[in-house]
Design an enzyme around this catalytic site. Structure first.
Site, PDB file in Angstrom:
ATOM      1  N   ARG A 144     -11.250   3.777  12.264  1.00 11.12           N
ATOM      2  CA  ARG A 144     -12.429   3.660  11.409  1.00 11.12           C
ATOM      3  C   ARG A 144     -12.870   2.209  11.371  1.00 11.12           C
ATOM      4  O   ARG A 144     -12.078   1.329  11.036  1.00 11.12           O
ATOM      5  CB  ARG A 144     -12.120   4.141   9.994  1.00 11.12           C
ATOM      6  CG  ARG A 144     -13.360   4.367   9.128  1.00 11.12           C
ATOM      7  CD  ARG A 144     -13.022   4.511   7.653  1.00 11.12           C
ATOM      8  NE  ARG A 144     -12.716   3.215   7.065  1.00 11.12           N
ATOM      9  CZ  ARG A 144     -11.655   2.958   6.317  1.00 11.12           C
ATOM     10  NH1 ARG A 144     -10.760   3.900   6.083  1.00 11.12           N
ATOM     11  NH2 ARG A 144     -11.469   1.739   5.828  1.00 11.12           N
ATOM     12  N   SER A 190      -6.620  -1.826   2.131  1.00 11.35           N
ATOM     13  CA  SER A 190      -6.974  -1.231   0.841  1.00 11.35           C
ATOM     14  C   SER A 190      -7.555  -2.248  -0.132  1.00 11.35           C
ATOM     15  O   SER A 190      -7.613  -2.012  -1.337  1.00 11.35           O
ATOM     16  CB  SER A 190      -5.759  -0.542   0.188  1.00 11.35           C
ATOM     17  OG  SER A 190      -5.283   0.496   1.003  1.00 11.35           O
ATOM     18  N   GLU A 239     -13.499  -4.997  10.126  1.00  8.75           N
ATOM     19  CA  GLU A 239     -12.172  -4.659  10.635  1.00  8.75           C
ATOM     20  C   GLU A 239     -12.176  -3.238  11.149  1.00  8.75           C
ATOM     21  O   GLU A 239     -13.086  -2.457  10.861  1.00  8.75           O
ATOM     22  CB  GLU A 239     -11.108  -4.829   9.550  1.00  8.75           C
ATOM     23  CG  GLU A 239     -11.308  -3.918   8.358  1.00  8.75           C
ATOM     24  CD  GLU A 239     -10.266  -4.160   7.268  1.00  8.75           C
ATOM     25  OE1 GLU A 239      -9.372  -5.000   7.459  1.00  8.75           O
ATOM     26  OE2 GLU A 239     -10.355  -3.499   6.227  1.00  8.75           O
ATOM     27  N   ASN A 285      -9.572   0.096  11.227  1.00  7.45           N
ATOM     28  CA  ASN A 285      -8.347   0.670  10.670  1.00  7.45           C
ATOM     29  C   ASN A 285      -7.783   1.709  11.635  1.00  7.45           C
ATOM     30  O   ASN A 285      -8.499   2.610  12.069  1.00  7.45           O
ATOM     31  CB  ASN A 285      -8.652   1.337   9.330  1.00  7.45           C
ATOM     32  CG  ASN A 285      -9.126   0.347   8.289  1.00  7.45           C
ATOM     33  OD1 ASN A 285      -8.325  -0.279   7.616  1.00  7.45           O
ATOM     34  ND2 ASN A 285     -10.441   0.187   8.166  1.00  7.45           N
ATOM     35  N   GLU A 313       0.814  -1.217   0.000  1.00  7.26           N
ATOM     36  CA  GLU A 313       0.000   0.000   0.000  1.00  7.26           C
ATOM     37  C   GLU A 313       0.851   1.272   0.000  1.00  7.26           C
ATOM     38  O   GLU A 313       0.377   2.353   0.347  1.00  7.26           O
ATOM     39  CB  GLU A 313      -0.926  -0.012   1.217  1.00  7.26           C
ATOM     40  CG  GLU A 313      -1.887  -1.192   1.238  1.00  7.26           C
ATOM     41  CD  GLU A 313      -2.613  -1.320   2.559  1.00  7.26           C
ATOM     42  OE1 GLU A 313      -3.601  -0.593   2.757  1.00  7.26           O
ATOM     43  OE2 GLU A 313      -2.183  -2.134   3.387  1.00  7.26           O
ATOM     44  N   ASP A 358     -15.260  -0.746   9.767  1.00  7.82           N
ATOM     45  CA  ASP A 358     -15.986  -1.086   8.535  1.00  7.82           C
ATOM     46  C   ASP A 358     -16.953  -2.229   8.811  1.00  7.82           C
ATOM     47  O   ASP A 358     -16.561  -3.277   9.351  1.00  7.82           O
ATOM     48  CB  ASP A 358     -15.005  -1.482   7.438  1.00  7.82           C
ATOM     49  CG  ASP A 358     -14.051  -0.351   7.071  1.00  7.82           C
ATOM     50  OD1 ASP A 358     -14.431   0.822   7.273  1.00  7.82           O
ATOM     51  OD2 ASP A 358     -12.942  -0.639   6.590  1.00  7.82           O
ATOM     52  N   TYR A 363     -10.043   4.156  -4.395  1.00  8.84           N
ATOM     53  CA  TYR A 363      -9.073   5.206  -4.689  1.00  8.84           C
ATOM     54  C   TYR A 363      -9.231   5.878  -6.049  1.00  8.84           C
ATOM     55  O   TYR A 363      -8.470   6.774  -6.365  1.00  8.84           O
ATOM     56  CB  TYR A 363      -7.652   4.657  -4.527  1.00  8.84           C
ATOM     57  CG  TYR A 363      -7.392   4.236  -3.106  1.00  8.84           C
ATOM     58  CD1 TYR A 363      -7.319   5.183  -2.098  1.00  8.84           C
ATOM     59  CD2 TYR A 363      -7.273   2.894  -2.758  1.00  8.84           C
ATOM     60  CE1 TYR A 363      -7.114   4.813  -0.779  1.00  8.84           C
ATOM     61  CE2 TYR A 363      -7.066   2.520  -1.441  1.00  8.84           C
ATOM     62  CZ  TYR A 363      -6.987   3.475  -0.464  1.00  8.84           C
ATOM     63  OH  TYR A 363      -6.786   3.106   0.851  1.00  8.84           O
ATOM     64  N   GLY A 375      -6.988   6.301   5.680  1.00  5.54           N
ATOM     65  CA  GLY A 375      -6.432   7.083   4.589  1.00  5.54           C
ATOM     66  C   GLY A 375      -6.795   8.555   4.657  1.00  5.54           C
ATOM     67  O   GLY A 375      -7.838   8.936   5.187  1.00  5.54           O
TER      68      GLY A 375
END
Length: 305
Positions: free
Chosen positions: A248, A141, A263, A265, A13, A250, A209, A269
């Site tokens: 964060r 990602s 998960e 994070n 990443e 998800d 992205y 990002g």
């Protein structure tokens, strides 16, 4: 302040980390900080000496190193404050299998899983039925992730993960929509509903992205009581993992109203398309406000330690 912006690294990443670091650098400079950019891939040997010469480190790395806690542990040896989670909490959150064990232990709903550390025998199949997801246990990602529909696709999907140098985690497909919830300090921010716009069927690398590929709706158009349940679960997971600063979570939200945590994070990002800045904006914070708050939280945590 003199801020050391740590980015790049050597994970799969790397490009995503460098992309977001540009926006972070611009914001830091607009806030009046003196910024030094350190690409960990080329400057690992100077990390500690640079950290000693700076007042704060802003980490914008994805995968390992960065989300595994190694950089945070190094910064602590020279007393350099940084934003976000500490070493142990970072490791727990990055490892999908380990974090899911923590979720289960704390009564947080998460999908079943199997950890695969080497190519299994030809006749092996997971305990749950197809379709399934095969993804790296430590990656992010959505790199290396596959959604497969038959046993014939299993070994190529596993090999795709092993080629990245990682073990694989397998999970059943849970039908629903993806919802993400950022945490800032001890507060859950507005939810974002994610709708992949192509035929991937999930929020893959391109959806994340490439501008305009996925629909990201903030605040998520879901029942306020259900939104509160998801925010509470995210904050519970944040605390169970021992995280600080921000994170964060998800989720997959099923049609019957169940929210499965995928998960958490620890270094979300910070690209122009990133989710945490979108949610912060809905809460009334500009990108610069968000960066300033992360520094403030990092300094507060360092002072408490």
């Amino acid at each position: 302040m003199r801020v050391l912006l740590i980015t790049g690294g050597w994970s799969t990443e790397r490009d995503v980390a460098l992309m977001g670091a540009k926006a972070v650098q611009t914001s830091l400079e607009q806030l009046g900080h003196d910024v030094t950019v350190l690409d960990l891939k080329f400057s690992m040997n100077t990390l500690l000496s640079e950290a000693r010469a700076h007042d704060f480190a802003f980490i914008h790395l994805h995968g390992s190193p960065g989300e595994d806690g190694m950089v945070q542990a190094m910064l602590e040896t020279v007393g350099c404050p940084y934003q976000g989670a500490g070493p142990a909490a970072s490791f727990l959150a990055l490892n999908k299998t380990v974090s899911k064990c923590v979720f289960r232990e704390n009564g947080i709903l998460t999908a079943d899983w199997e950890l695969v550390t080497e190519m299994p025998k030809a006749d092996w199949t997971p305990d749950f039925s197809y379709p399934i997801f095969v993804k790296p246990n430590l990656g992010g990602s959505s790199l290396g992730m596959s959604m497969i529909h038959s046993a014939e696709e299993l070994r190529p999907a596993l090999q795709k993960v092993f080629d990245l140098g990682e073990e694989a985690i397998i999970e059943p497909l849970i039908k629903g929509v993806e919802v993400t919830c950022p945490i800032l300090g001890d507060e859950a921010l507005p939810l974002i509903l994610i709708k992949p716009a192509d035929d991937a069927g999930f929020f893959d690398y391109e959806n994340k992205y490439q501008p305009g590929v996925a629909q990201e709706i903030c605040p998520a158009p879901i029942d306020p009581e259900l939104a509160k349940i998801i925010q509470t679960a995210t904050l519970k997971a944040h605390k169970a993992l021992g995280l600080t600063g921000y994170s964060r979570g998800d989720f997959i939200l099923t049609p019957d109203g169940k929210a499965y945590l995928l998960e958490v994070n620890t270094l979300p990002g910070m690209t122009p398309n990133s989710l945490v800045p979108q949610s912060a904006a809905e809460a009334g914070m500009s990108f610069d406000d968000l960066i300033a708050r992360l520094i403030e939280l990092g300094m507060e945590h360092a002072a408490q330690k």
